[in-house]
Design an enzyme around this catalytic site. Structure first.
Site, PDB file in Angstrom:
ATOM      1  N   PRO A  34       1.029  -1.507   0.173  1.00  0.00           N
ATOM      2  CA  PRO A  34      -0.120  -0.707  -0.107  1.00  0.00           C
ATOM      3  C   PRO A  34       0.979   0.934  -0.022  1.00  0.00           C
ATOM      4  O   PRO A  34       0.617   2.287   0.480  1.00  0.00           O
ATOM      5  CB  PRO A  34      -0.613   0.217   1.764  1.00  0.00           C
ATOM      6  CG  PRO A  34       0.140  -0.610   2.173  1.00  0.00           C
ATOM      7  CD  PRO A  34       1.284  -1.441   1.641  1.00  0.00           C
ATOM      8  N   ASP A  35       2.276   0.968  -0.048  1.00  0.00           N
ATOM      9  CA  ASP A  35       3.021   2.453  -0.264  1.00  0.00           C
ATOM     10  C   ASP A  35       2.251   3.253  -0.609  1.00  0.00           C
ATOM     11  O   ASP A  35       2.229   5.131  -0.315  1.00  0.00           O
ATOM     12  CB  ASP A  35       4.137   1.917  -0.476  1.00  0.00           C
ATOM     13  CG  ASP A  35       4.973   1.009   0.462  1.00  0.00           C
ATOM     14  OD1 ASP A  35       5.457   1.644   1.379  1.00  0.00           O
ATOM     15  OD2 ASP A  35       4.684   0.077   0.101  1.00  0.00           O
ATOM     16  N   PHE A  36       2.236   3.311  -1.997  1.00  0.00           N
ATOM     17  CA  PHE A  36       1.439   4.730  -2.487  1.00  0.00           C
ATOM     18  C   PHE A  36       0.647   5.361  -1.966  1.00  0.00           C
ATOM     19  O   PHE A  36       0.006   6.528  -1.904  1.00  0.00           O
ATOM     20  CB  PHE A  36       1.791   4.694  -4.388  1.00  0.00           C
ATOM     21  CG  PHE A  36       3.053   4.512  -5.104  1.00  0.00           C
ATOM     22  CD1 PHE A  36       4.204   5.128  -4.504  1.00  0.00           C
ATOM     23  CD2 PHE A  36       3.012   3.256  -5.052  1.00  0.00           C
ATOM     24  CE1 PHE A  36       4.866   4.563  -4.951  1.00  0.00           C
ATOM     25  CE2 PHE A  36       4.254   3.141  -5.991  1.00  0.00           C
ATOM     26  CZ  PHE A  36       5.146   3.616  -5.233  1.00  0.00           C
ATOM     27  N   GLY A  59       1.290   7.158   0.941  1.00  0.00           N
ATOM     28  CA  GLY A  59       2.268   8.850   0.572  1.00  0.00           C
ATOM     29  C   GLY A  59       0.496   9.834  -0.069  1.00  0.00           C
ATOM     30  O   GLY A  59       1.390  10.752   0.703  1.00  0.00           O
ATOM     31  N   MET A  68       1.621   2.053   8.544  1.00  0.00           N
ATOM     32  CA  MET A  68       0.902   2.004   7.311  1.00  0.00           C
ATOM     33  C   MET A  68      -0.587   0.919   7.877  1.00  0.00           C
ATOM     34  O   MET A  68      -1.188   0.833   7.449  1.00  0.00           O
ATOM     35  CB  MET A  68       1.900   1.380   6.620  1.00  0.00           C
ATOM     36  CG  MET A  68       2.907   1.737   5.638  1.00  0.00           C
ATOM     37  SD  MET A  68       4.387   0.635   4.758  1.00  0.00           S
ATOM     38  CE  MET A  68       5.275   1.904   3.857  1.00  0.00           C
TER      39      MET A  68
END
Length: 810
Positions: free
Chosen positions: A580-582, A585, A612
């Site tokens: 799920p990084d973006f 962000g 996260m």
């Protein structure tokens, strides 16, 4: 009035379901006055459930209650003059309109942007639709399922688990993640437009495409297609599967990517002879031999429980997280310690547990205490009553003097010291940079960003080099770059000097590292009392598991999303797109802009803790609600949906080509029958209801597959869309880069890099009618050292040169 971040904003929410309401929720839970406008029959999320004892109740739907906390609610029949007048009356006192209605619907009602801008010139008009406005697909119907498959994410899901492509079609997640992505993208973009209004006094159209909001998560694939097309992987498994079996379930485990992780992992396995093989020495070697390594690791892992593996990994600092069911997640010591999961006693829904906030604000926290409105609860208060005057915008630029002098973009004059690395934090600061902030990316030759090092083996155009990483350059545009060794005392001092001249500082070190370096929030506040500091980590800065190490994709296991995602009867599944990084962000960008608006008003900075795992759970409430309201354990169901039928991914002409189709209601089923030529099999009256179609889903799928298999995915989707049916080709990376809708809307931006030249990158997934985003090149390593440390920080040239020689500025 409580001290909240956004209490001076009023938002009118003309939206149903998930995307628009989640966008509104993010504002409402930070104190904005959000007024929800529903049709007389109510938002369809009121009918989605889950319900206490399984008994439908429009005032007791768990999903509706979660998505609409802290809002006031009215009803309006937009087909009538009175209904439209009610909306216009509400807009007279509003800062923002958030709507998920299609452009053609709004034009018919006289409520589109062009209809309203003259009457409400300061209004920010935020439109959330599946494919955005304009272009060849702007009128296409869609939902979370088809949007996900149109974005490249469906093609990549499940990640590294496809062993039989013909029988494992591209997969959607177990809840409408795509709509949550669209919602938070809308919230962050709206904040940008609100900042722009401070300089111009004017609102504008904020046009959000669900396809773009989701394609934002396959940025690395897009970079691969542009820079190293020969290395773009197939959908079939070609590397390590995160999913590792244990004696009592699964963990997501990735000890293979870094050599020191692999060395530590060998030790906890008891240093088996096979693991020391020369064939497994480097990460590249291990990737090439993943099919040999995995069975051997699994033989060992099956001898241990998830808890044992998780603790062993915690102790040695390698990424590992247990795959939790909703019931197991509720027992998480980390979530319990942080008070993340919130118990609710509701008069209509009964007792249940919901996720807490997507991020923790130290001074102005998210708050979900206000119950979602009952249908029409505030009609008497708000409809047909004299409204407040529209917000009076002072003539000229309302920003602080130093920001006025810096430029005309929303965040011009805002300085960000960015100590983040890899994906989530750099993406959040790319948002800020594109909106005009001066972002100074702080790196170190002693610890190169892993995305930079990818250029050594996957350099643009096949030429190796740390400046040639398409992934780094496509994620870090619109920034300055410096190098600083913060392990040295002088390096720490210079870091604080930089922060003392900044508005925001960002980090995603492991919990406790910043404090041990003397660069924690209290240290930063000592040199800049009104600083805003944003810290990102897998599970947060506090709690018994805060020291966990993890990539975003491994942290996902903790959130129940992999547990409910997968083929029917199959194993839990990982997601595509480095998820799920973006998504994290984008949440970070929204949080930082919200804190900045609060500081502009009050002078107070604050610390923001983004975990996260918590952010993903905030976007995955459905499994937790289902477990705590019904006591049922959600099951993996592939691409099917309990409220829609048929829905699935169907084969089309070509190798591994697919089309996604979602029939939302009985009217759309009639359209599907017509598009297929009214075949005899579809004329059975039992299929005229969703219950009947669910009962015969397998039969319908066989017939639909026979029809789609004779057409290309694009031909099938176009024919179905012409009949008003939500359908889309399932796009892979190369198709995504050539997609006519994305190209028409300018999602890909050409950026001139000093070493690589002009190449396309995925832009920030928004379109403003009045504001042109800033896209500058990603910095070379240390490119702006002299400019930043002499002109900004104030070092004399002689000292600068000495610090370079002493490997402090390096």
């Amino acid at each position: 009035m409580p001290d909240t971040a956004l209490h001076d904003l009023r938002i009118i929410e003309l939206a149903q379901g998930v995307a628009g309401p989640y966008c509104g929720k993010l504002f409402a839970d930070l104190g904005a006055d959000v007024v929800k406008v529903e049709p007389p029959e109510g938002d369809h999320a009121r009918r989605a459930g889950p319900f206490r004892n399984g008994e439908p109740n429009p005032e007791g739907s768990g999903l509706f209650l979660y998505l609409n906390t802290n809002k006031r609610g009215v009803t309006a029949d937009l087909a009538t003059d009175d209904g439209r007048a009610a909306v216009l009356g509400l807009l007279a006192g509003a800062d923002v309109l958030v709507t998920d209605m299609y452009e053609d619907e709004l034009l018919t009602l006289g409520l589109d942007y062009e209809d309203l801008r003259g009457r409400f010139p300061a209004l920010v008009f935020t439109s959330l639709t599946p494919f955005g406005r304009g272009g060849p697909h702007g009128s296409y119907r869609g939902n979370a399922f088809t949007v996900y498959h149109s974005s490249g994410l469906g093609w990549e899901t499940p990640a590294q688990q496809v062993r039989d492509p013909a029988n494992q079609p591209p997969l959607a997640p177990g809840n409408p993640q795509a709509d949550y992505f669209t919602g938070v993208t809308g919230a962050a973009a709206t904040m940008g437009a609100i900042f722009q209004r401070e300089s111009t006094g004017r609102g504008q159209l904020v046009d959000i495409s669900g396809q773009e909001a989701n394609a934002n998560h396959v940025r690395l694939t897009i970079s691969g297609v542009v820079h190293t097309p020969d290395l773009v992987p197939p959908r079939a498994k070609a590397n390590f599967d995160f999913l590792v079996p244990c004696s009592d379930g699964y963990v997501f485990l990735t000890p293979y990517n870094l050599d020191h992780w692999w060395e530590r992992f060998q030790q906890i396995m008891g240093s088996p002879e096979w693991a020391a093989s020369d064939a497994f020495l480097t990460a590249e070697d291990r990737g090439l031999n993943c099919d040999a390594i995995e069975p051997l690791v699994h033989m060992w892992s099956m001898q241990h429980t998830r808890a044992e593996l998780y603790q062993m990994a915690l102790d040695i600092g390698i990424p590992c997280f247990p795959v939790y069911s909703p019931a197991e997640m509720m027992e998480s010591a980390q979530f319990i310690d942080r008070g993340f999961l919130e118990s609710v006693e509701d008069p209509e829904a009964g007792p249940y547990v919901r996720p807490g906030p997507a991020s923790l604000f130290e001074r102005t926290p998210f708050n979900q205490d206000g119950r979602a409105p009952r249908l029409g609860e505030h009609n008497d208060e708000l409809v047909g009553k004299p409204t407040e005057d529209a917000p009076v915008q002072q003539a000229g630029d309302r920003r602080p003097a130093h920001r006025r002098a810096a430029g005309d973009l929303p965040l011009s004059g805002v300085r960000v010291a960015d100590f983040g690395w890899i994906l989530s934090v750099p993406h959040s600061t790319a948002w800020l940079g594109a909106l005009g902030a001066e972002v100074i990316r702080v790196e170190s030759e002693q610890r190169l960003d892993l995305l930079r090092t990818m250029g050594l083996t996957r350099g643009s155009g096949g030429i190796p080099g740390i400046e040639r990483s398409g992934n780094f350059n496509g994620l870090n545009y619109s920034k300055h770059g410096v190098t600083l060794n913060i392990q040295t005392d002088r390096g720490k001092e210079l870091a604080k000097e930089l922060v003392s001249r900044s508005d925001i500082v960002t980090m995603n070190f492991a919990a406790g590292v910043a404090e041990r370096l003397g660069l924690g929030y209290e240290d930063m506040k000592a040199v800049k009392p009104d600083i805003i500091m944003m810290s990102g980590s897998p599970l947060g800065q506090t709690g018994p598991e805060s020291h966990s190490t993890g990539w975003g994709p491994t942290t996902l296991a903790y959130t129940t999303l992999p547990y409910v995602t997968g083929y029917e009867g199959g194993t839990p599944s990982s997601m595509g797109g480095a998820y799920p990084d973006f998504a994290i962000g984008v949440h970070m960008a929204f949080a930082m802009m919200s804190a900045l608006r609060y500081r502009d008003r009050t002078g107070h900075g604050q610390h923001i803790d983004v975990a996260m795992g918590e952010t993903v759970v905030a976007m995955t409430p459905e499994p937790l609600l289902e477990w705590t309201m019904l006591g049922t354990d959600p099951q993996r169901r592939g691409n099917r949906d309990p409220h829609r039928a048929p829905q699935g991914v169907y084969p089309s002409v070509g190798d591994d080509r697919w089309v996604a189709i979602s029939v939302e209601d009985d009217a759309m089923w009639a359209g599907l029958r017509s598009a297929l030529g009214d075949p005899a099999w579809a004329s059975d009256p039992s299929l005229d209801t969703v219950e009947g179609r669910q009962a015969r889903h397998d039969d319908i799928d066989r017939e639909l597959s026979a029809w789609t298999a004779e057409r290309t995915s694009h031909e099938a989707a176009e024919a179905l869309q012409a009949a008003g049916i939500a359908a889309t080709p399932v796009l892979d990376g190369p198709e995504l880069v050539q997609d006519p809708q994305l190209r028409h809307r300018g999602f890909f931006v050409d950026i001139d890099h000093p070493e690589v030249g002009v190449t396309a990158s995925a832009g920030i997934p928004l379109w403003f009618s009045e504001t042109q985003l800033h896209y500058g090149s990603a910095p070379l390593l240390g490119q702006h050292n002299r400019e930043v440390f002499t002109d900004l920080v104030g070092l004399e040239p002689e000292e600068f040169e000495r610090l370079v020689r002493d490997s402090v500025i390096v």
